[in-house]
Design a protein around this motif. Structure first.
Motif, mmCIF file in Angstrom:
data_model
loop_
_atom_site.group_PDB
_atom_site.id
_atom_site.type_symbol
_atom_site.label_atom_id
_atom_site.label_comp_id
_atom_site.label_asym_id
_atom_site.label_seq_id
_atom_site.Cartn_x
_atom_site.Cartn_y
_atom_site.Cartn_z
ATOM 1 N N GLY A 13 0.752 -1.282 0.082
ATOM 2 C CA GLY A 13 0.075 -0.066 0.015
ATOM 3 C C GLY A 13 0.922 1.294 -0.040
ATOM 4 N N GLU A 32 10.133 3.387 6.726
ATOM 5 C CA GLU A 32 10.148 2.023 6.782
ATOM 6 C C GLU A 32 10.777 1.377 7.702
ATOM 7 O OE1 GLU A 32 7.965 -0.738 5.619
ATOM 8 O OE2 GLU A 32 9.293 -1.789 6.767
ATOM 9 N N ARG A 33 10.191 0.564 8.745
ATOM 10 C CA ARG A 33 11.271 0.635 10.084
ATOM 11 C C ARG A 33 11.774 -0.832 9.630
ATOM 12 N NH1 ARG A 33 6.279 -2.305 13.782
ATOM 13 N NH2 ARG A 33 5.787 -3.956 12.242
ATOM 14 N N GLN A 45 -2.286 -13.322 -4.729
ATOM 15 C CA GLN A 45 -3.259 -13.113 -5.948
ATOM 16 C C GLN A 45 -3.539 -11.823 -6.034
ATOM 17 O OE1 GLN A 45 -5.839 -16.423 -6.214
ATOM 18 N NE2 GLN A 45 -5.750 -16.897 -4.429
ATOM 19 N N ARG A 105 5.092 -12.086 -2.973
ATOM 20 C CA ARG A 105 5.178 -10.744 -2.296
ATOM 21 C C ARG A 105 6.393 -10.040 -2.423
ATOM 22 N NH1 ARG A 105 1.881 -8.732 1.920
ATOM 23 N NH2 ARG A 105 0.871 -10.470 2.008
ATOM 24 N N PHE A 130 8.408 4.948 12.617
ATOM 25 C CA PHE A 130 7.463 6.208 12.844
ATOM 26 C C PHE A 130 7.034 5.743 14.500
ATOM 27 C CE2 PHE A 130 3.021 6.783 13.882
ATOM 28 C CZ PHE A 130 2.884 8.166 13.546
ATOM 29 N N ARG A 188 0.947 -20.930 6.060
ATOM 30 C CA ARG A 188 1.392 -20.708 4.816
ATOM 31 C C ARG A 188 2.826 -21.613 4.749
ATOM 32 N NH1 ARG A 188 0.800 -14.231 3.871
ATOM 33 N NH2 ARG A 188 -0.148 -14.874 2.083
ATOM 34 N N TRP A 278 -0.281 -17.122 10.510
ATOM 35 C CA TRP A 278 -0.551 -15.813 10.583
ATOM 36 C C TRP A 278 -2.051 -15.521 11.199
ATOM 37 C CZ3 TRP A 278 1.700 -11.667 7.949
ATOM 38 C CH2 TRP A 278 0.890 -10.402 7.437
ATOM 39 N N ASP A 299 -4.205 -2.065 5.057
ATOM 40 C CA ASP A 299 -4.636 -2.698 6.408
ATOM 41 C C ASP A 299 -4.433 -1.996 7.530
ATOM 42 O OD1 ASP A 299 -4.693 -5.158 5.011
ATOM 43 O OD2 ASP A 299 -3.059 -6.228 6.051
ATOM 44 N N ALA A 309 -9.033 -12.959 -1.498
ATOM 45 C CA ALA A 309 -7.673 -12.453 -1.599
ATOM 46 C C ALA A 309 -7.759 -10.851 -2.074
ATOM 47 C CB ALA A 309 -7.520 -13.220 -2.807
ATOM 48 N N GLY A 311 -6.967 -7.953 0.477
ATOM 49 C CA GLY A 311 -6.338 -6.988 1.104
ATOM 50 C C GLY A 311 -5.184 -5.973 0.470
ATOM 51 N N ALA A 312 -4.373 -6.825 -0.167
ATOM 52 C CA ALA A 312 -3.479 -5.830 -1.051
ATOM 53 C C ALA A 312 -3.982 -5.359 -2.014
ATOM 54 C CB ALA A 312 -2.251 -6.971 -1.565
ATOM 55 N N ALA A 313 -5.013 -5.983 -2.872
ATOM 56 C CA ALA A 313 -5.512 -5.347 -3.882
ATOM 57 C C ALA A 313 -6.467 -3.855 -3.396
ATOM 58 C CB ALA A 313 -6.658 -6.114 -4.640
#
Ligand SMILES: Cc1cc2nc3c(=O)[nH]c(=O)nc-3n(C[C@H](O)[C@H](O)[C@H](O)COP(=O)(O)OP(=O)(O)OC[C@H]3O[C@@H](n4cnc5c(N)ncnc54)[C@H](O)[C@@H]3O)c2cc1C
Length: 406
Positions: A13, A32-33, A45, A105, A130, A188, A278, A299, A309, A311-313
């Motif tokens: 995202g 980015e941590r 997907q 990913r 952050f 997974r 997860w 998220d 499928a 969340g990322a989309a």
């Protein structure tokens, strides 16, 4: 140049938002941590509603052959492997205007990072976490930690793309406590495909359905590896400090859970050397998703159960919508509020349909038999058509068919 945007989090995202905002004329700094290691995570997907946006941002060409277009989604009965339906995806481009893809990913993140590296107006600060912000009517100051050293950044706006356990979401919603227990758990694994029988190595996304559980597998990286995700019910405490991708699962437990399923499922599970667990979380968009010059996406704003499928989309859609609202010279606070409002109905629908899909996937006994009959009676075309609103949908209602960035 429109101004300077800070993005908290370089997941799918955050990186997509950086690219979309840079297209809209913003200069962007991403905090980015982590160190952004390449191999984090498993398969994704990438449905056409997301791949259309990634194509327009020049990310798809960078993904190249690391992405695989499956021929179909095959739905099988867990008990004996009977095919309940085979939904063709070969005409995804014609039907939904973009391809349906499968990718690791890490490969998607690398493609996004390549695109970010090619954009002179985007800078990434890795290993920089952050920790908080202070906002005024004219800007935002962000506090961060680089190792033990504190750092501070100033910008015109701040976007929280820091994932399911978003600190920024907590800062905006003090009374809205983080989810502590998950109702479903995903297991997974990635296996070398040559360890699997031919039947399990088809260029398809295969979904096995059974009482209280389902398992999905699909090929990645030209078919050399196979991604497996098994999901079943069971409360699991969410460890706020645990490394989200690294919690190991006991192979004996998952083998026992699927012991009475078709032998091919057992073979699939046995082929995996290690499993990661997860906890799955869904949370409605929080009471405050934007406040002044600060807003959430992906998220951080709305974790979605993965039964569709999406969340990322949806994080990718958020990114495109965000850039569509943040026009040069706009009133930033009003644009962020409009962005959140414009996304709400679609996000809520995706969450609702994902939840419903989970219930349908996991039906037991006679209701499952009715489901299978209904799927067969509907037929391929009508089942595929049920996804038109999602795969052919656009991040905001008034976006033109295939263009978000001018
Ligand atoms: C089992 C399973 C299967 C899934 N399958 C699919 C699928 O097939 N398709 C799909 O579209 N979605 C899928 N999803 C959902 C998808 O993984 C997520 O929705 C997506 O990764 C969310 O992206 P994001 O950028 O919002 O958050 P994240 O990917 O979580 O990224 C957040 C980033 O923020 C960083 N960060 C966190 N805190 C800080 C901080 N304080 N400071 C700086 N940086 C910080 C993190 O290190 C991370 O890089 C699946 C999820 C699960 C669990």
């Amino acid at each position: 140049m429109s101004g300077h945007a800070l993005i908290d989090g370089a997941g799918v995202g955050g990186l997509t938002a950086a690219l979309a905002l840079a297209r809209a004329g913003w200069s962007v700094t991403i905090l980015e941590r982590s160190r952004l290691e390449k191999e984090v995570g498993a398969g994704l997907q990438i449905s056409p509603n997301a791949s259309a946006i990634l194509r327009e941002l020049d990310v798809l060409p960078r993904l190249g052959t690391a992405a695989l277009a499956p021929r179909a989604i095959r739905i099988r009965r867990g008990r004996d492997g009977a095919t309940i339906a085979r939904l063709p995806l070969a005409n995804a481009e014609r039907r939904w205007g973009a391809p349906y893809l499968l990718a690791h990913r890490g490969d998607l993140q690398s493609a996004l990072l390549d695109a970010v590296a090619a954009a002179p107006s985007i800078r990434i600060e890795t290993e920089c976490a952050f920790t908080g912000f202070a906002a005024t009517d004219s800007g935002v100051t962000v506090a961060a930690l680089r190792g033990a050293q504190s750092a501070s950044f100033a910008a015109d706006l701040l976007i929280g793309a820091d994932g399911m356990r978003s600190l920024l979401r907590e800062r905006l919603n003090q009374a809205d406590a983080a989810a502590r227990v998950a109702r479903y758990v995903a297991w997974r694994a990635l296996v070398k495909s040559d360890r699997l029988a031919l039947d399990l190595r088809q260029p398809e996304s295969t979904l096995w359905l059974g009482a209280g559980a389902h398992i999905v597998h699909y090929p990645l990286r030209g078919g050399r590896i196979t991604n497996i995700v098994a999901i079943f019910g069971g409360a699991k405490a969410i460890e706020a400090s645990a490394d989200i991708w690294a919690e190991p699962g006991d192979p004996r437990r998952i083998a026992a859970r699927f012991a009475d399923w078709d032998g091919r499922v057992g073979a699939l599970i046995a082929a995996a050397e290690e499993w990661r667990i997860w906890p799955l979380v869904e949370r409605p968009p929080p009471p405050i998703s934007s406040a002044g010059r600060v807003a959430l996406l992906g998220d951080a704003a709305h974790p979605i159960l993965p039964f569709l499928a999406q969340g990322a989309a949806q994080a990718i859609e958020d990114a495109a919508a965000l850039a569509a609202f943040l026009k040069p010279g706009c009133d930033v606070a009003a644009a962020l509020a409009a962005f959140v409002a414009a996304r709400r109905a679609r996000i809520e629908r995706v969450q609702r349909e994902s939840r419903r899909q989970g219930v349908i996937y996991h039906l037991p006994g006679p209701p499952a038999a009715c489901r299978d009959l209904a799927i067969r009676a509907l037929g391929e075309e009508r089942i595929v058509a049920r996804y038109d609103w999602l795969y052919g949908g656009r991040p905001i209602a008034n976006a033109s068919k295939n263009r978000w960035f001018s």
